[in-house]
Structures are given as structure tokens and as C-alpha cells.
Design a protein around this motif. Structure first.
Motif, mmCIF file in Angstrom:
data_model
loop_
_atom_site.group_PDB
_atom_site.id
_atom_site.type_symbol
_atom_site.label_atom_id
_atom_site.label_comp_id
_atom_site.label_asym_id
_atom_site.label_seq_id
_atom_site.Cartn_x
_atom_site.Cartn_y
_atom_site.Cartn_z
ATOM 1 N N GLY A 112 0.837 -1.188 0.000
ATOM 2 C CA GLY A 112 0.000 0.000 0.000
ATOM 3 C C GLY A 112 0.875 1.241 0.000
ATOM 4 O O GLY A 112 2.103 1.167 0.084
ATOM 5 N N LEU A 113 0.230 2.405 -0.079
ATOM 6 C CA LEU A 113 0.986 3.650 -0.096
ATOM 7 C C LEU A 113 1.689 3.920 1.224
ATOM 8 O O LEU A 113 2.636 4.707 1.272
ATOM 9 N N ASP A 114 1.244 3.275 2.290
ATOM 10 C CA ASP A 114 1.905 3.464 3.581
ATOM 11 C C ASP A 114 3.054 2.483 3.784
ATOM 12 O O ASP A 114 3.667 2.439 4.849
ATOM 13 N N GLY A 115 3.354 1.680 2.756
ATOM 14 C CA GLY A 115 4.451 0.740 2.846
ATOM 15 C C GLY A 115 4.063 -0.620 3.373
ATOM 16 O O GLY A 115 4.882 -1.545 3.364
ATOM 17 N N SER A 116 2.828 -0.791 3.833
ATOM 18 C CA SER A 116 2.410 -2.087 4.358
ATOM 19 C C SER A 116 2.289 -3.088 3.215
ATOM 20 O O SER A 116 1.711 -2.811 2.171
ATOM 21 N N GLU A 117 2.853 -4.251 3.414
ATOM 22 C CA GLU A 117 2.890 -5.263 2.365
ATOM 23 C C GLU A 117 1.583 -6.035 2.319
ATOM 24 O O GLU A 117 1.098 -6.543 3.328
ATOM 25 N N VAL A 118 1.009 -6.129 1.123
ATOM 26 C CA VAL A 118 -0.248 -6.840 0.929
ATOM 27 C C VAL A 118 0.013 -8.284 0.540
ATOM 28 O O VAL A 118 -0.578 -9.219 1.089
ATOM 29 N N ALA A 119 0.883 -8.481 -0.424
ATOM 30 C CA ALA A 119 1.189 -9.825 -0.911
ATOM 31 C C ALA A 119 2.595 -9.828 -1.482
ATOM 32 O O ALA A 119 3.093 -8.809 -1.964
ATOM 33 N N SER A 120 3.239 -10.987 -1.437
ATOM 34 C CA SER A 120 4.575 -11.125 -2.010
ATOM 35 C C SER A 120 4.663 -12.446 -2.751
ATOM 36 O O SER A 120 3.886 -13.376 -2.508
ATOM 37 N N TYR A 121 5.625 -12.499 -3.671
ATOM 38 C CA TYR A 121 5.768 -13.693 -4.497
ATOM 39 C C TYR A 121 7.231 -13.826 -4.902
ATOM 40 O O TYR A 121 7.809 -12.901 -5.475
ATOM 41 N N THR A 122 7.839 -14.959 -4.590
ATOM 42 C CA THR A 122 9.189 -15.272 -5.038
ATOM 43 C C THR A 122 9.079 -16.206 -6.230
ATOM 44 O O THR A 122 8.538 -17.311 -6.116
ATOM 45 N N ILE A 123 9.569 -15.757 -7.393
ATOM 46 C CA ILE A 123 9.391 -16.505 -8.643
ATOM 47 C C ILE A 123 10.492 -17.550 -8.750
ATOM 48 O O ILE A 123 11.646 -17.237 -9.044
ATOM 49 N N THR A 124 10.149 -18.782 -8.530
ATOM 50 C CA THR A 124 11.114 -19.885 -8.545
ATOM 51 C C THR A 124 10.972 -20.709 -9.818
ATOM 52 O O THR A 124 10.069 -20.498 -10.628
ATOM 53 N N ASP A 125 11.879 -21.655 -9.980
ATOM 54 C CA ASP A 125 11.848 -22.632 -11.085
ATOM 55 C C ASP A 125 12.014 -21.993 -12.454
ATOM 56 O O ASP A 125 11.531 -22.531 -13.455
ATOM 57 N N LEU A 126 12.689 -20.851 -12.529
ATOM 58 C CA LEU A 126 13.005 -20.272 -13.827
ATOM 59 C C LEU A 126 14.322 -20.851 -14.323
ATOM 60 O O LEU A 126 15.239 -21.102 -13.545
ATOM 61 N N ASP A 127 14.434 -21.037 -15.637
ATOM 62 C CA ASP A 127 15.634 -21.646 -16.195
ATOM 63 C C ASP A 127 16.128 -20.848 -17.399
ATOM 64 O O ASP A 127 16.868 -19.880 -17.258
ATOM 65 N N ALA A 128 15.681 -21.208 -18.600
ATOM 66 C CA ALA A 128 16.169 -20.560 -19.822
ATOM 67 C C ALA A 128 15.381 -19.312 -20.170
ATOM 68 O O ALA A 128 15.680 -18.651 -21.166
ATOM 69 N N GLU A 129 14.383 -18.971 -19.365
ATOM 70 C CA GLU A 129 13.530 -17.831 -19.683
ATOM 71 C C GLU A 129 14.298 -16.517 -19.550
ATOM 72 O O GLU A 129 15.086 -16.333 -18.630
ATOM 73 N N SER A 130 14.059 -15.598 -20.479
ATOM 74 C CA SER A 130 14.665 -14.264 -20.403
ATOM 75 C C SER A 130 13.614 -13.186 -20.186
ATOM 76 O O SER A 130 13.949 -12.001 -20.105
ATOM 77 N N ALA A 131 12.346 -13.572 -20.107
ATOM 78 C CA ALA A 131 11.254 -12.653 -19.781
ATOM 79 C C ALA A 131 10.207 -13.437 -19.006
ATOM 80 O O ALA A 131 10.049 -14.643 -19.208
ATOM 81 N N VAL A 132 9.510 -12.756 -18.099
ATOM 82 C CA VAL A 132 8.538 -13.450 -17.270
ATOM 83 C C VAL A 132 7.408 -12.499 -16.896
ATOM 84 O O VAL A 132 7.637 -11.310 -16.653
ATOM 85 N N VAL A 133 6.171 -13.016 -16.914
ATOM 86 C CA VAL A 133 5.033 -12.295 -16.349
ATOM 87 C C VAL A 133 5.013 -12.616 -14.861
ATOM 88 O O VAL A 133 4.748 -13.756 -14.473
ATOM 89 N N ALA A 134 5.305 -11.642 -14.030
ATOM 90 C CA ALA A 134 5.442 -11.896 -12.596
ATOM 91 C C ALA A 134 4.092 -11.959 -11.899
ATOM 92 O O ALA A 134 3.778 -12.930 -11.205
ATOM 93 N N LEU A 135 3.303 -10.900 -12.060
ATOM 94 C CA LEU A 135 2.011 -10.788 -11.379
ATOM 95 C C LEU A 135 0.947 -10.354 -12.365
ATOM 96 O O LEU A 135 1.230 -9.761 -13.410
ATOM 97 N N GLU A 136 -0.290 -10.622 -11.983
ATOM 98 C CA GLU A 136 -1.446 -10.142 -12.741
ATOM 99 C C GLU A 136 -2.427 -9.505 -11.757
ATOM 100 O O GLU A 136 -2.839 -10.145 -10.776
ATOM 101 N N LEU A 137 -2.753 -8.238 -11.974
ATOM 102 C CA LEU A 137 -3.798 -7.566 -11.211
ATOM 103 C C LEU A 137 -5.051 -7.587 -12.076
ATOM 104 O O LEU A 137 -5.019 -7.135 -13.229
#
Length: 649
Positions: A112-137
Motif C-alpha cells: 500500500g501507499l503506507d508501505g504495508s505489504e499486501v502480498a509477495s511472491y518469489t518466482i522460482t523454477d526459472l531456467d532458460a527464460e529471459s522474460a517473465v510475467v510476474a504478477l497479474e492484477l
């Protein structure tokens, strides 16, 4: 409570004004696409990227960086937009990693704008990829949610955009890569990788480092909590002590192998910050410890300033919201209710800004104290021309690990100057820009700028000659029109040039042919594993070619040779220093664009054109010129020439 997402999991968003923080540990590209209810991107105007960073309700960073912040206002996106995809990609054609598999897992957080974290995601299992869609709102029944995606593409941005239905995917990908390459060309290169760098990518639900990706000319202006973290809060600290002092033990500035420095100062009194100590970083030698300490100071200043700027942005955003609310409330029209609400909003804004400034001044003061201790202790290669070490100059026996190319500072504290150190041997050539820049006086004469640029090139060349052992660095000069005789006089008079400055088309051709042949011979010897088969008359010293007033005197063949030297030369000990005004080379069109990008642009006058690799601040660069009236440069060059004649004695 923060939701730690796994691939495919979603989570409701409590508000529409958000910040998305990304940390990878290496410079990457961050962007976003808008798509309709079918998941299709309708056109290039629905893609936010470094070349076009702003869309309605969305702003992304303007250059590649290790940490990013994306500002999102879901209430301001067009009604036709049903999804916002956050994209990450590796820069193309800049010599960096080619796949995410070689990097630490990217960490993405929605706050949020106050810095409070809503959600987090560590993107694992990437290998030969050079681009990734991280999140979708995405919209769901008039509300917004976030989904962890982690969909990678080995084909890079082009494949990713094609998959989202964009017809002009390949053209846009090329545009994005070009914009990123231009941004990286003006960036200060990060220090060599260290094991501790990977610690910046958090595996917990917290953001990676204090103030990463804070607003700057090449980074998104986004909100930040009103209390910025201390400059040296290190990754892995779950809860930094708010308002704590800068920690001069520099836990994030070290490699794991070298020993820690011995204790050299008494512990600080309770309630007082530790006293700074020169060499208070890890390394096998004092030189390496000072190098790591200077880079740590550079990073500390970048991040503490980022925290301050983000805190100010947060305060302004909050004041705007409260003013909008006061103006839209009909009750504010009764009596002085509206005036009271507006005054309260402005007072709160002032308190937040003042609090942020206090934290900034505290950290800047401690960094300034560290600078006052470190600067006098710097060895010859790191010291400014005004340092006393130059008056006791002796030809070194070994090549230093780095060289000072000038000073860097930020507008929040102009007197706090951080040495700009680059590793030796040089990994890229230098371009001394003789054209007008943002730091140029509008009344400055063109000839004066060219003279200043050549003076700066001579100062750089003198430092390189001085820090190499006798006979291990050779300088060549191309001055096709003979216009730099005055500026070159210190080098010519001392007799430290490999040969007289080359003039005319024939001179240009001869020097380029000689250095091109040297590159070819050394490359062939290295590939064949036959270094002892090199011709006996081949100069094996590092070579520097200074080209004045480019492209004067250069035909197409000479330009091709120069580009070849810029690309292939550094790996085999041939380095380029170009003194040129880019506008003078406009007749070549885009042919020379790769040349400009391959060189580190420096200016002969103070200019805010360099960016750091962490948050993308625009740093003001000061060239390393000798003090007015000083003859230190001539004295050092004379000693270099004497050492060459006497075999280093």
C-alpha cells in the motif's frame, strides 16, 4: 498480514493505489501491459516500458536496475482494462545474464501507499527464460485481486508480448531493448558480483532493501512510508531499528572469502553512532577494503536518498488525497470546516517531510564523517589530484585493482562527494563529450568546450599512465586536424606517448591499422593457446587510443575499424578514449549508435547524467582535474617518463 503467494494463487487487494516492488540483485527491465476482458493487449499504447513509462494509472521505471518500484492506481486505468500484467525481462545485447536461471529468484511485493505489504511472491523454477510475467492484477466483480503468475518465455519480450495478443510485438520489443541499452550506457557499472549480492533478493515477505527503486529521473516516482529506513539496513533484517545510525561495519559490502578488518577503533559510547574507520570493509588488502568501502558509501548514499525521496512523495500523495477529500465534501462549504481540513493536511505533510529530512540529515552527516576519514587514506589510484600522495609519487610495481575517474554527488548534499572508481583493466572505453550538456554554460564557446574535453582526456590518460608499472601502458593519439596541440603538450613534452600524435587521413589509417592488427593477433593467440607465438616486436602493454575531434578525418573504413576496437579491444588490452560531440557525427546516422552505447560517457564539466545500478538516481559527475595553478600532472608525467627510461627505477 502479508500473503506469501505461490504460483497461481490469488489474493484480494484492499485498495486501488498500490506500489509493486521488485528485487532481483542484477539489473533487469520492469514494465507492465494493460489487457481487456479477453486478456488481449490492444496496441502499443497499452504497454508501459522504459521508452514510454507512463500510462493512465500506471508508471514504471525508465531504465534497467536491480530494484524497481512500479506505481499503480487501479482506479485510474481505463474502463476497458481488466488486467494489469507486471513484466520482468533481461536486458538484451549488453553483456549481462541471458536467462533468469543464472540469477537469484526474483522477489515481487505488492504494498500500500503506507508501505504495508499486501502480498509477495518469489518466482522460482526459472531456467532458460529471459522474460517473465510476474504478477497479474485483475478485476473480479467490481473489485481487484492479484495473482502470482510466474510465466516465463525463453523467446524474451517478443514472445511474451505476442502471447498477449499484441500484433506489433517484435517491433515494440526492439524499441524497449533500444531504450534499455541507452539507459545502461549512461549508468555507472556495478562492482564485481559478490556472494552477498544474492542476499538482496529476499526469501521472506519483506522488501529487499531500504528505499530500492525510489524515484529519480530514471526510476518511477512512487509512494514510500513516512519513516525511511536507515541507509545501511541490510537485506535479511526483518525489522530495522527505525531511526538507527549508519552501521559502519558494512555487513553488505563484503565477499565471503576475504578476512574482516582488524578492530581499529574503540566501541562507540551508548547512544552515539560508531566512529567511522578507513578500510572498515572486508578484503585481502587495505586497497581492496577501501575499494569495497567506497562502493558501500556510494550504495548507502543512493539508498538513503531514495528512502527520503519516496517519503516526500508519500507525504505529497497523502496530502493530495486529503485535500481532494476535503474539497469534495459538501460539509466543507459550511463555515471554516474546509479551511481547517486543508490546513490540517498541509501540517501533516510538513511533519512527514520534516521527519524524513531529519533521518536523511542524520545519515548524510554520518556518511560525510566517513568520507572525511576515508578520503585522506585512499591510495594513489583512488586519490584526487589534490591529494598529498601525488607529491610522493613513485612508479608502482603492480597494477591497482581500480582507478578514480572523478567524483559523484546528489543534490541533497552536493558537498558529499563519492569517488567514482572503475576496475582495471578498463572493461569499456570512455567517451569525453565535447558537446553541450545540462551542465554547460549557455554562453560557453564551442572551442572552449572542446579544449576542456581534451584537457579532461589528458588528465584521465595521465592517471592511467601513473598507476601502471613502467612500460605496461602505452598511449596513442589521433589528432587528425592537429587542433589539440595545446592540450596534448603535457603528454608530448614529458615524452610518455608511444609515438607522435597522428594527423591527417594517413595518420588515422596507420594507427587504426596497427591497433586492429594487434587485436587480431592477440585474439588468435588466445584462441590457439599460443601466447608465446606472438611476434617479438609486438607491444604487449595495455594500449590506450585517444581520438580527438571524432569524426574529423575518418572515412567509412576508419569508422568500422574504430567500432571494432571499441567492441573487441578491451578484452585483449586495447582501450578507446573518444573526444567527440555526438552532433558532429550525425551524418553517419544510426551507424554509430552502437559505438556511443559501448563507451562510458563522461563530461569535461559537472553534469548530472550518470545513473547508479540500484535505484537509477541521476548523479552529478565531476571530472578529475588538477587544482588551478598546480603542476602535479606535469610532475607525475615526468616521473613516469623517467621510470620508462630507467626501467622502473
Amino acid at each position: 498480514m502479508t500473503a506469501e503467494l505461490v504460483r497461481g494463487q490469488n489474493h484480494p487487494l484492499p485498495e486501488t493505489r498500490l506500489e509493486i516492488r521488485v528485487s532481483v540483485g542484477k539489473p533487469i527491465v520492469a514494465g507492465a501491459t494493460l489487457s481487456d476482458d479477453q486478456g488481449k493487449v490492444r496496441g502499443t499504447e497499452w504497454v508501459a516500458h522504459p521508452g514510454s513509462p507512463t500510462l493512465p494509472g500506471l508508471e514504471v521505471p525508465r531504465q534497467a536496475a536491480a530494484d524497481h518500484r512500479l506505481a499503480v492506481d487501479l482506479g485510474a486505468v481505463p474502463e476497458a482494462v481488466h488486467r494489469v500484467n507486471v513484466l520482468l525481462a533481461l536486458p538484451v545485447g549488453v553483456g549481462g545474464p541471458v536467462s533468469f536461471g543464472s540469477l537469484a529468484a526474483p522477489f515481487v511485493a505488492v504494498t500500500g501507499l503506507d508501505g504495508s505489504e499486501v502480498a509477495s511472491y518469489t518466482i522460482t523454477d526459472l531456467d532458460a527464460e529471459s522474460a517473465v510475467v510476474a504478477l497479474e492484477l485483475y478485476r473480479r466483480q467490481d473489485a481487484w485481486k492479484v495473482r502470482a503468475v510466474g510465466q516465463g518465455y525463453a523467446g524474451g519480450l517478443a514472445d511474451m508480448l505476442t502471447d498477449q495478443g499484441l500484433a506489433q510485438a517484435h517491433e515494440l520489443a526492439a524499441t524497449i531493448n533500444e531504450a534499455v541499452a541507452q539507459g545502461l550506457a549512461r549508468s555507472v557499472a556495478a562492482p564485481p558480483p559478490r556472494p552477498s549480492d544474492e542476499a538482496r533478493v529476499r526469501t521472506s515477505g519483506q522488501s529487499a532493501a531500504p528505499g530500492p527503486g525510489a524515484p529519480g529521473p530514471d526510476s518511477t516516482a512512487a509512494a514510500q512510508p513516512p519513516q525511511p529506513a536507515p541507509a545501511t539496513h541490510q537485506p535479511g533484517d526483518a525489522s530495522p531499528a527505525a531511526g538507527g545510525p549508519v552501521n559502519y561495519t558494512h555487513p553488505g559490502r563484503q565477499t565471503t572469502a576475504p578476512p574482516s578488518p582488524p578492530p581499529t577503533a574503540a566501541p562507540a559510547e551508548p547512544g552515539r553512532p560508531a566512529q567511522p574507520v578507513a578500510g572498515d570493509a572486508t578484503g585481502w588488502s587495505l586497497e581492496e577494503r577501501l575499494y569495497n568501502q567506497v562502493w558501500g558509501m556510494f550504495e548507502d548514499l543512493a539508498r538513503t536518498t531514495a528512502a527520503y525521496r519516496s517519503a516526500v512523495d508519500f507525504a505529497e500523495s497523502r496530502m493530495d488525497q486529503e485535500l481532494d477529500k476535503a474539497l469534495s465534501d459538501p460539509r466543507s462549504r459550511i463555515g471554516n470546516t474546509g479551511d481547517v481540513a486543508r490546513e490540517a493536511a498541509r501540517t501533516k505533510h510538513g511533519l512527514l517531510v520534516d521527519r524524513a529530512r531529519v533521518a536523511l540529515d542524520r545519515d548524510l552527516g554520518q556518511l560525510a564523517a566517513e568520507s572525511e576519514v576515508v578520503e585522506p587514506a585512499l591510495p594513489l589510484a583512488y586519490a584526487g589530484w589534490d591529494s598529498p600522495v601525488w607529491h610522493a609519487y613513485r612508479t608502482p610495481m603492480e597494477i591497482p585493482m581500480a582507478l578514480r575517474l572523478g567524483d559523484l554527488h546528489l543534490p541533497e548534499r552536493p558537498d558529499l562527494r563519492i569517488p567514482m572508481l572503475v576496475r582495471l583493466p578498463l572493461e569499456r572505453g570512455l567517451w569525453i563529450d565535447s558537446g553541450r550538456s545540462s551542465g554547460t554554460d549557455t554562453l560557453a564557446d564551442t572551442d572552449q568546450l572542446r579544449r576542456l574535453a581534451m584537457d579532461s582526456a589528458v588528465a584521465h590518460a595521465a592517471r592511467l599512465l601513473a598507476v601502471y608499472p613502467a612500460g605496461e601502458f602505452t598511449v596513442h593519439v589521433i589528432d587528425a586536424a592537429g587542433s589539440a596541440a595545446g592540450a596534448l603538450s603535457p603528454l608530448v613534452t614529458a615524452g610518455v606517448l608511444g609515438e607522435a600524435p597522428a594527423a591527417g587521413a594517413a595518420g588515422v589509417s596507420a594507427v587504426l591499422a596497427k591497433l586492429t592488427q594487434r587485436v587480431d593477433l592477440v585474439q588468435m593467440a588466445i584462441r590457439a593457446g599460443a601466447s608465446d607465438a606472438l611476434p617479438p616486436d609486438l607491444d604487449t602493454a595495455e594500449q590506450l587510443l585517444i581520438v580527438n575531434d571524432f569524426p574529423h578525418g575518418f572515412d567509412d573504413r576508419a569508422v568500422t575499424q574504430l567500432r571494432y576496437l571499441a567492441d573487441e579491444g578491451p578484452a585483449v588490452g586495447v582501450h578507446l578514449m573518444l573526444v567527440a560531440d555526438r552532433e558532429d557525427a550525425a551524418e553517419y546516422g544510426p551507424l554509430l549508435d552502437p559505438l556511443w552505447r559501448a563507451l562510458l560517457r563522461l563530461t569535461p564539466v559537472a553534469d548530472d547524467h550518470l545513473a547508479d545500478p540500484w535505484v537509477g538516481h541521476a548523479w552529478t559527475y565531476e571530472p578529475p582535474m588538477a587544482p588551478p595553478g598546480s603542476r602535479v600532472l606535469e610532475q607525475v608525467l615526468n616521473q613516469v617518463a623517467h621510470a620508462r627510461r630507467t626501467g622502473g627505477r
